[in-house]
Design a protein around this motif. Structure first.
Motif, mmCIF file in Angstrom:
data_model
loop_
_atom_site.group_PDB
_atom_site.id
_atom_site.type_symbol
_atom_site.label_atom_id
_atom_site.label_comp_id
_atom_site.label_asym_id
_atom_site.label_seq_id
_atom_site.Cartn_x
_atom_site.Cartn_y
_atom_site.Cartn_z
ATOM 1 N N GLU A 85 0.829 -1.226 0.000
ATOM 2 C CA GLU A 85 0.000 0.000 0.000
ATOM 3 C C GLU A 85 0.857 1.268 0.000
ATOM 4 O O GLU A 85 0.621 2.204 -0.741
ATOM 5 C CB GLU A 85 -0.887 -0.009 1.247
ATOM 6 N N ASP A 86 1.921 1.259 0.827
ATOM 7 C CA ASP A 86 2.752 2.475 0.927
ATOM 8 C C ASP A 86 4.190 2.183 0.529
ATOM 9 O O ASP A 86 5.116 2.689 1.131
ATOM 10 C CB ASP A 86 2.751 2.989 2.376
ATOM 11 N N GLY A 87 4.389 1.341 -0.446
ATOM 12 C CA GLY A 87 5.758 1.046 -0.895
ATOM 13 C C GLY A 87 5.893 -0.360 -1.427
ATOM 14 O O GLY A 87 4.968 -0.878 -2.045
ATOM 15 N N TYR A 88 7.094 -0.930 -1.118
ATOM 16 C CA TYR A 88 7.380 -2.252 -1.664
ATOM 17 C C TYR A 88 7.984 -3.127 -0.563
ATOM 18 O O TYR A 88 8.552 -2.624 0.408
ATOM 19 C CB TYR A 88 8.387 -2.153 -2.825
ATOM 20 N N ALA A 89 7.825 -4.443 -0.796
ATOM 21 C CA ALA A 89 8.448 -5.380 0.142
ATOM 22 C C ALA A 89 9.359 -6.320 -0.652
ATOM 23 O O ALA A 89 9.000 -6.778 -1.741
ATOM 24 C CB ALA A 89 7.398 -6.188 0.876
ATOM 25 N N PHE A 90 10.524 -6.547 -0.094
ATOM 26 C CA PHE A 90 11.459 -7.493 -0.707
ATOM 27 C C PHE A 90 11.592 -8.659 0.284
ATOM 28 O O PHE A 90 12.046 -8.464 1.416
ATOM 29 C CB PHE A 90 12.811 -6.829 -0.947
ATOM 30 N N THR A 91 11.190 -9.826 -0.150
ATOM 31 C CA THR A 91 11.159 -10.929 0.803
ATOM 32 C C THR A 91 12.388 -11.814 0.672
ATOM 33 O O THR A 91 13.067 -11.829 -0.349
ATOM 34 C CB THR A 91 9.911 -11.816 0.593
ATOM 35 N N SER A 92 12.582 -12.577 1.738
ATOM 36 C CA SER A 92 13.666 -13.567 1.714
ATOM 37 C C SER A 92 13.247 -14.733 0.832
ATOM 38 O O SER A 92 12.056 -14.855 0.507
ATOM 39 C CB SER A 92 13.921 -14.039 3.147
ATOM 40 N N PRO A 93 14.175 -15.600 0.452
ATOM 41 C CA PRO A 93 13.801 -16.727 -0.400
ATOM 42 C C PRO A 93 12.702 -17.588 0.230
ATOM 43 O O PRO A 93 11.849 -18.111 -0.464
ATOM 44 C CB PRO A 93 15.113 -17.514 -0.520
ATOM 45 N N GLU B 52 10.392 -16.439 2.053
ATOM 46 C CA GLU B 52 9.257 -15.514 2.149
ATOM 47 C C GLU B 52 8.699 -15.430 3.582
ATOM 48 O O GLU B 52 7.593 -14.979 3.801
ATOM 49 C CB GLU B 52 8.161 -15.872 1.133
ATOM 50 N N LEU B 53 9.491 -15.853 4.533
ATOM 51 C CA LEU B 53 9.097 -15.742 5.944
ATOM 52 C C LEU B 53 9.501 -14.374 6.507
ATOM 53 O O LEU B 53 9.011 -13.953 7.539
ATOM 54 C CB LEU B 53 9.750 -16.847 6.775
ATOM 55 N N GLU B 54 10.436 -13.712 5.825
ATOM 56 C CA GLU B 54 10.893 -12.394 6.258
ATOM 57 C C GLU B 54 10.800 -11.439 5.084
ATOM 58 O O GLU B 54 10.834 -11.871 3.928
ATOM 59 C CB GLU B 54 12.350 -12.437 6.738
#
Lengths: 748, 209
Positions: free
Chosen positions: B49-57, B59-61
């Motif tokens: 909603e207010d940006g981006y998320a970069f997840t770990s391989p 996808e738990l973090e």
């Protein structure tokens, strides 16, 4: 032909070794010696083949500058030059310190967690690594400027293929700077890991510590030559010259021979000369060590730097500038301090090869660690640490500083040691030969005994003898006259004086006919003297010369004259004997007199009835027994023996010839200075050995540690900064050890 | 006079140095290195909603870039290690499944993509960006000792991204830090307030290759 000049630009023993090498290669040069501590070159050359200019050119070719040794005003010039050098070094050190503290804080404080030193974010190594590098460059630049001389001299020496201590510093710190510069460029290119490969602070700290070491060294060097300064400081700076009945105060350098000089009470005698008007008492302690002022009147000699106590005198200048007695003494001490002791040759030889060998070791260690798989940074640190720790300046300073302090200390105590070689050899002396007259004895006969017969009074006999001898020129007569004068006895006027060669004198005083002379005179004149024979034999047995006094053909008494033993002779000889040195007395006197004097002072071995020309042969004989022999004498006749002896020691009150021939001159004429000189030599040589040991030990242990030997076995690694600190400390410790000699106490 | 010139020159150089963006290598290389990671792992970027998320391989973090600069990670391992959520400080947000730690990026303006959002993050929060020489990592300081780090060169580093937590609040909230599954409790050398310090951290590294 001999040339002496000041050398400018030397920094370590490798420099003096290079100059010696280059000058020695010049055809026509017979010998050359460069003293690092005094910065003086002494050179003997064949004047038919080369001139002194060729020697100067060779010095320049070696990469150094020369300067003439200026005697006039040398006091202030030398002092000013040395003080300026110290001031400049301290200023450079201060500048370096001002910049190295923040440099070290920024570089190390942020890198070592336990230091806990915060820095502004803008120069944090992990936030702004390029700023972190650039601020260090900014801070190191002034330090490099302050130490620019190391680079100029060091790289120039490499260019001249004669690397010296500065070359080691220059290469070591340049390697650190170049690598750090490369790391900075890498940081700028985004290789941020290089932020931990910056060694600007190492270069900065090395330069700062070396500047500190040099500053302390300059201060210490100044202190080693204090003796010379003290001597030079004795001379007044101006003189009052009388011209056309007017007084002009002029600089001492402008006084010329035959100028008439006025000296008022309390003033110092500016140059050597002869009194032409006035009477005074002059304190000549600086020349003779004699604390009682000497009475001076027209015709008497006066000496520069002696102190006019009470009268106003005018004197005619005879010796000025470098010809005065004071200047000669200063020259003797300077020459000795500038000369090299044979022991110094070890350091010279080692220093000559040392720097190139260290370069090779540094390169080999660098290559070995690289090949072993260590990083470039690690190997570079090893390379820099070896170069920095291996500076041979401690080695170069070990001998000359001790010689300077030792000879200076000798001069302070009135013992002028003419060369480092003499100072070194003196401690090896096993046998000392003393001339009797003027050395063990005062050399001036005195009345010792008066024996009265036939009811005569002692005073009356002395009055008659002195009145009779007044007209005689015999040295024994002079002793009798002085004896009466000392007792304030009024002398009577004698008439019909007649000298009887080989026997005595005949003179008429008032109505009495007086005869004074030896037994032969008694026999010739048929004077009954048998009853006095025992007294005559006893006195002769004590080394005295008995003279019969006859009044009107009747023996009235006997007066004995003898050369008295100096007050300290017996003590000095006992001290020497206690030191395990064999003491021998040599004299032209008959064995009876000689044995008597020897017994008084405790000498067991006596060489009597030795002709003046045979004295040197006697010394030679002692030397042939495998002994190191010193000869102590004062007269012209002693000069060949003084020269023949391993160490010639002249009594300062003696003749110029004796002093010229000797290796050591005792200004105070006190025989206690003989054991003092030997002890001083022993202390100095022990000090030199300590210095050489520490200088060698320091390098022998320091280089392997810097090369990482300890690290190889799990021990610590010597960082370049610690190497610089250790190197500076080594020079300072050698100098401090040499300065300990200043605490040497004379034997009195 | 010479001295004055040297002092003036040094002072002006120092001023120039501190104000000059050209010397800010970390800012530049931090962006390029992280953008490179984003480009190679575009499948792990999620628009929020207010940006981006970069997840770990796993996808738990996730590392959040936008109005919030934060990391989020699975709650369960911490609960299993003894976490009492009620004891966590206010700046640590815990939902039913996730814990989020970070800070507000008030100057954030919407970005076209995660790369732009990250560049904006660095520009607006320069002091939060640092370099960790020992690991050759860049990092974003999220406040209170928490960080997100990534390798300058993922081809040579086996810890390409690392989620870094200050363990103290979790210890205070009952967590046995040695028992948190998937996380490593270790001492780490880091810069804090301009000082190099060695501190305890809870780490979760990933090799992206």
């Amino acid at each position: 032909m001999h040339a002496t000049m000041k050398i400018i630009g030397m920094t370590c023993a490798a420099c003096s070794a290079r100059i010696e090498r280059v000058v020695a290669k010049v055809e026509g040069v017979e010998s050359v010696s460069v003293n690092l501590a005094t910065e003086i070159l002494n050179c003997d050359f064949d004047e038919n083949r080369i001139s002194v200019d060729i020697v100067k050119q060779a010095v320049e070719k070696a990469g150094y500058q020369w300067a003439e040794l200026v005697k006039k005003g040398a006091v202030d010039e030398d002092k000013i030059r040395k003080e300026k050098e110290i001031r400049t070094l301290w200023r450079k050190f201060t500048v370096s310190t001002i910049f190295v503290i923040p440099l070290l804080y920024i570089a190390m404080g942020t890198m070592i967690s336990w230091i806990n030193a915060p820095v502004p974010t803008v120069i944090e190594p992990m936030a702004y690594p390029l700023n972190f590098a650039l601020i260090q460059i900014l801070l190191v630049i002034p330090i490099l400027i302050a130490g620019h001389r190391f680079y100029y001299v060091g790289f120039r020496a490499i260019w001249l293929r004669s690397p010296n201590m500065d070359s080691l510093i220059a290469i070591g710190t340049t390697a650190a700077i170049i690598y750090s510069g490369y790391a900075t460029v890498q940081i700028a290119l985004g290789q941020l890991a290089y932020v931990e490969s910056l060694y600007f602070e190492s270069a900065g700290v090395i330069i700062t510590l070396i500047l500190l070491g040099k500053s302390l060294e300059a201060v210490s060097k100044g202190r080693t030559s204090e003796a010379i300064k003290k001597l030079m400081g004795l001379a007044p700076k101006t003189a009052i010259v009388i011209k056309n009945d007017r007084e002009y105060e002029i600089p001492i350098e402008e006084v010329v021979p035959d100028d008439i000089i006025l000296v008022k009470p309390g003033g110092k005698i500016p140059v050597d000369g002869v009194v032409v008007e006035g009477t005074t008492a002059i304190d000549e302690a600086m020349l003779t060590g004699e604390s009682i002022p000497v009475e001076k009147q027209a015709g008497d000699k006066v000496y520069a730097a002696s102190l006019n106590k009470n009268g106003v005198i005018r004197f005619r200048a005879t010796k000025v500038g470098s010809d005065t007695a004071l200047a000669q003494i200063i020259k003797l001490v300077e020459d000795a301090q500038g000369s090299k002791a044979p022991i110094a040759q070890i350091a010279d030889v080692v220093s000559g090869y040392f720097v190139p060998v260290v370069f090779v070791i540094a390169v080999l260690a660098f290559a070995a660690w690289m090949l072993s798989g260590q990083s470039l940074v690690f190997s570079l640190k090893i390379f820099i640490a070896i170069l920095v720790i291996a500076c041979p300046c401690a080695l170069g300073l070990a001998t000359p500083t001790a010689i300077m302090v030792g000879t200076g200390k000798g001069a302070e105590n009135g013992i002028l040691i003419k060369s480092g070689g003499a100072l070194e050899l003196t401690h090896k002396i096993q046998t000392i030969v003393f001339d009797k007259t003027g050395t063990i004895t005062e050399g001036k006969p005195e009345v010792t005994d008066i024996v009265a017969y036939d009811g005569y009074e002692r005073t009356k006999l002395l009055q008659m003898a002195a009145s009779a001898e007044k007209g005689s020129e015999h040295p024994l007569a002079d002793a009798i006259v002085k004896g009466a004068e000392r007792e304030k006895i009024e002398l009577l006027t004698g008439k019909e004086f007649e000298a009887i060669p080989g026997q005595g004198i005949k003179v008429r005083i008032e109505n009495d006919l007086i005869l004074i002379g030896n037994k032969k005179l008694m026999d010739e004149q048929k004077i009954e003297s048998g009853y006095a024979l025992n007294d005559a034999n006893r006195l002769a047995g004590e080394g005295k010369t008995p003279m019969y006094i006859v009044v009107n053909h009747k023996l009235a008494g006997m007066i004995a004259v003898a050369d008295v033993v100096k007050s300290n002779s017996a003590r000095a000889i006992k001290k020497l004997t206690d030191m395990g040195i064999e003491v021998v007395m040599i004299t032209g006197d008959n064995s009876r007199t000689a044995d008597a004097i020897a017994a008084q002072v405790g000498i067991r071995r006596v060489l009597s009835e030795v002709l003046p020309q045979d004295k040197s042969n006697e010394v030679k004989k002692l030397q042939s027994e495998g002994k190191k022999v010193a000869m102590v004498g004062d007269g012209i006749n002693d000069a060949p023996a003084l020269a023949q002896a391993d160490i010639g020691i002249a009594i300062g009150s003696g003749t110029d010839v004796a002093m010229e021939s000797a290796d050591i001159v005792l200004m105070h004429s006190d025989l206690m200075d003989v054991p003092t000189a030997i002890l001083l030599s022993k202390h100095t040589i022990r000090n030199i050995r300590q210095n050489l040991f520490w200088a060698f030990a320091y390098n022998v242990t320091g280089i392997p540690v810097a090369a990482g030997i300890l690290y190889l076995f799990g021990g610590p690694l010597l960082t370049p900064m610690f190497a610089a600190a250790a190197m500076s400390l080594s020079s300072v410790s050698v100098l401090s050890n040499a300065l300990r000699l200043k605490r040497f106490k004379a034997q009195h | 006079m010479k001295k004055l010139i040297v002092i003036a020159l040094s002072a002006s150089l120092l001023l120039g140095l501190t104000g000059c963006a050209q010397t800010d290598v970390v800012a530049k290389t931090a962006v390029t290195s992280f953008v490179s990671i984003l480009d190679k792992n575009s499948d792990k970027i999620y628009e929020e909603e207010d940006g981006y998320a970069f997840t770990s391989p796993s996808e738990l973090e996730a590392f959040h870039i936008g109005e919030d600069i934060a990391i989020s990670f699975e709650l369960a391992p911490f609960v299993e290690a003894g976490l009492d959520i009620a004891l966590l400080p206010d700046y640590i947000e815990a939902s039913d499944t996730t814990i989020t730690i970070g800070m507000k990026n008030n100057e954030y303006e919407s970005s076209e993509n995660a790369n732009e959002a990250f560049a904006e993050l660095v520009a607006n929060n320069r002091d939060a960006i640092g370099y960790h020489a020992a690991l050759d990592h860049y990092g974003v300081a999220l406040g209170n000792g928490n960080m997100f780090e990534w390798a300058k060169d993922t081809s040579t580093n086996d810890k390409d991204i690392v989620f870094v937590l200050n363990p103290q609040p979790f210890i205070d909230a009952g967590v046995d830090v040695n028992q948190v599954e998937g996380w490593v409790f270790a001492k780490v050398e880091t810069m804090e307030d301009g000082k190099k310090v060695e501190v305890d951290k809870l780490l979760k590294p990933y090799d992206l290759n």
